[in-house]
Write a protein that holds these residues in place. Structure first.
Motif, mmCIF file in Angstrom:
data_model
loop_
_atom_site.group_PDB
_atom_site.id
_atom_site.type_symbol
_atom_site.label_atom_id
_atom_site.label_comp_id
_atom_site.label_asym_id
_atom_site.label_seq_id
_atom_site.Cartn_x
_atom_site.Cartn_y
_atom_site.Cartn_z
ATOM 1 N N GLU A 247 -12.172 103.169 2.078
ATOM 2 C CA GLU A 247 -11.468 104.423 1.793
ATOM 3 C C GLU A 247 -10.261 104.535 2.715
ATOM 4 O OE1 GLU A 247 -9.963 107.363 0.307
ATOM 5 O OE2 GLU A 247 -11.927 106.945 -0.599
ATOM 6 N N THR A 248 -9.108 104.796 2.137
ATOM 7 C CA THR A 248 -7.876 104.815 2.927
ATOM 8 C C THR A 248 -7.240 106.203 3.018
ATOM 9 O OG1 THR A 248 -6.584 104.195 0.969
ATOM 10 C CG2 THR A 248 -7.362 102.401 2.389
ATOM 11 N N ASP A 249 -7.622 107.127 2.128
ATOM 12 C CA ASP A 249 -7.029 108.463 2.180
ATOM 13 C C ASP A 249 -7.480 109.179 3.447
ATOM 14 O OD1 ASP A 249 -5.654 108.214 -0.187
ATOM 15 O OD2 ASP A 249 -7.334 108.935 -1.395
ATOM 16 N N ASP A 352 0.285 111.322 -2.790
ATOM 17 C CA ASP A 352 0.934 111.605 -1.517
ATOM 18 C C ASP A 352 1.104 113.110 -1.277
ATOM 19 O OD1 ASP A 352 2.783 112.048 -3.489
ATOM 20 O OD2 ASP A 352 4.434 111.008 -2.480
ATOM 21 N N ALA A 353 0.297 113.926 -1.955
ATOM 22 C CA ALA A 353 0.405 115.377 -1.805
ATOM 23 C C ALA A 353 0.118 115.786 -0.366
ATOM 24 C CB ALA A 353 -0.565 116.074 -2.751
ATOM 25 N N SER A 354 0.740 116.850 0.068
ATOM 26 C CA SER A 354 0.547 117.339 1.430
ATOM 27 C C SER A 354 -0.858 117.903 1.600
ATOM 28 C CB SER A 354 1.569 118.440 1.731
ATOM 29 O OG SER A 354 1.314 119.588 0.928
ATOM 30 N N ASP A 355 -1.276 118.043 2.850
ATOM 31 C CA ASP A 355 -2.595 118.608 3.135
ATOM 32 C C ASP A 355 -2.721 120.011 2.553
ATOM 33 O OD1 ASP A 355 -3.205 116.303 4.470
ATOM 34 O OD2 ASP A 355 -2.958 117.141 6.487
ATOM 35 N N PHE A 361 -5.432 122.858 -4.052
ATOM 36 C CA PHE A 361 -6.032 122.330 -5.277
ATOM 37 C C PHE A 361 -7.553 122.491 -5.246
ATOM 38 C CE2 PHE A 361 -8.140 118.926 -7.601
ATOM 39 C CZ PHE A 361 -7.571 119.057 -8.853
ATOM 40 N N TYR A 362 -8.176 122.058 -4.159
ATOM 41 C CA TYR A 362 -9.630 122.186 -4.048
ATOM 42 C C TYR A 362 -10.041 123.653 -4.061
ATOM 43 C CZ TYR A 362 -10.826 117.287 -3.233
ATOM 44 O OH TYR A 362 -11.058 115.940 -3.399
ATOM 45 N N GLY A 363 -9.274 124.493 -3.362
ATOM 46 C CA GLY A 363 -9.600 125.913 -3.327
ATOM 47 C C GLY A 363 -9.466 126.581 -4.681
#
Length: 422
Positions: A247-249, A352-355, A361-363
């Motif tokens: 896993e690299t992310d 490459d989306a920002s944190d 997105f998850y929220g």
């Protein structure tokens, strides 16, 4: 193999002939033996080195399933302690994981007349399953790995003298059990395994996972996806970069990986989880939620990221709703921005989306699940997830079946709810 087929055929033919003769002469006097008669001679039919090699692998696989460590190790060069140790570790690890299938499908890689044989061996396996899926159908068969084996005669007996990873690998390789010494803890519903450096966290994670299993077993009933047993691996930094293609992310702290039709494995990035108890608990529940909602999904299923991650967040935070999660500030900023979402069915974020965008997105996906559960009931929510993710129904069809409303109506209501609650 051909040799075995011939042997069986000859024995069967002899038995049939003997039976026929007995039937024809049942009422006749028994013939008297003469001095020239002798007992029939049964000749051993020689097998080729390739057949012998394949037979050796079949016997070794049978020894694995028979819990016969001596038989398993008998196939390995006794003059190589390191290789013997690797196979001994593999045997112990697979049994700790409750191996229920281990089958070699071998293919010769070199000239069969050479004294050293190179074999590409595909190993299909299952854990805790009475009946393992059949081999041969994409995503519905047993999981498998590929090994490159070297076999040659050692002291007059054929033996495995080298084991290497195959050049042809998949996202299911390398597995944690292939070449890692693991320490285990077994609970009622969960098996937890750890690398040496993470073994001190086994008891803690097991307690968290056993509690999470009670929730996820109930949800597995909604999803019609019961689990024989959950498996969780605690990875150190090296294993995290290696297991299952690595896993690299940087933002990922755990993942669940489908083993085709045989459930899923959960892998935790322990260095990233230590020091934050709440993160550990929600991550374990989240990843086990993926197991019950997404593992074993057939080819008709739809793996929409907003739905896949949203329902896992819903499970991970349960019984807390989305309004109580730490992602709420990111959701608030997004729904009150100039680019606020117009649908709960969000497109997946860019790699490459920002944190902040990933957090939003998850929220937002979690908020969508909380809305659906609040308006239509938790059972209806999981029915919708099952219709879409397992059966592949379009959004509208799934919504009409689960909520008795068109998806457009459900979608509009939840977009408004999220704006009001965030």
């Amino acid at each position: 193999m051909v040799g075995f087929a011939i042997v069986k055929l000859r024995i069967l033919t002899a038995l049939l002939l003997a039976g026929s003769i007995a039937a024809c002469t049942a009422n006749a006097p028994a013939p008297q033996a003469t001095e020239s008669e002798s007992a029939p001679v049964v000749e051993d039919i020689p097998v080729s080195p390739v057949e012998a090699a394949f037979n050796l692998l079949r016997k070794q696989a049978a020894a694995m399933l028979a819990d016969d460590e001596a038989g398993w190790l008998a196939a390995v060069d006794p003059g190589q302690p390191a290789l013997q140790a690797r196979y001994r570790t593999m045997f112990a690890t697979l049994h700790a994981l409750d191996v229920s299938q281990f089958v070699y499908t071998p293919h010769l890689l070199n000239d069969p007349t050479e004294p050293v044989l190179k074999i590409d061996a595909q190993v299909s396996y299952c854990f805790s399953m009475g009946l393992c899926p059949l081999y041969g159908s994409l995503n519905t068969d047993a999981p498998s790995v590929r090994q490159t084996l070297t076999l040659k005669s050692v002291g007059g007996k054929l033996a495995i003298t080298a084991l290497a990873d195959s050049k042809e690998t998949s996202s299911l390789e390398p597995t944690p059990w292939e070449n890692t010494a693991l320490t285990f803890r077994q609970g009622d519903r969960v098996t937890v395994a750890a690398t040496a450096s993470e073994a001190t966290h086994l008891d803690d994670v097991l307690a968290v996972a056993e509690s999470a299993a009670k929730l996820n077993d109930r949800i597995a009933g909604y999803m019609q996806n019961p689990q024989k047993r959950y498996r969780i691996y605690l990875a150190d930094a090296k294993a995290w970069r290696t297991w299952y293609a690595g896993e690299t992310d940087k933002w990922v702290v755990g993942y669940s990986i489908n083993l085709n039709a045989d459930g899923a494995d959960v892998v935790l990035n322990m260095p990233a989880l230590l020091g934050d108890r709440k993160l550990l608990v929600t991550t374990v529940k989240h990843e086990m939620g993926h197991v019950v909602t997404h593992s074993g999904v057939n080819g008709r299923g739809r793996g929409d990221m907003w739905l896949t991650e949203g329902i896992a967040e819903y499970i991970g935070w349960s019984p807390v709703t989305a309004t109580g999660s730490w992602r709420r500030p990111s959701v608030h900023a997004t729904v009150h921005s100039s680019r606020r979402p117009t649908s709960i069915a969000l497109p997946p974020p860019a790699k490459d989306a920002s944190d902040q965008k990933m957090d939003a997105f998850y929220g937002l996906s979690h908020f969508a699940m909380s809305c659906l559960a609040g308006k239509y009931g938790e059972r209806a929510l999981f029915d919708f997830v099952r219709y879409r993710m397992q059966n592949g129904f379009e959004y509208d069809d799934a919504a009409r079946r689960a909520f008795h409303q068109p998806f457009a109506t459900v979608d509009k209501a939840c977009v408004a709810w999220i704006r009001a609650k965030a």
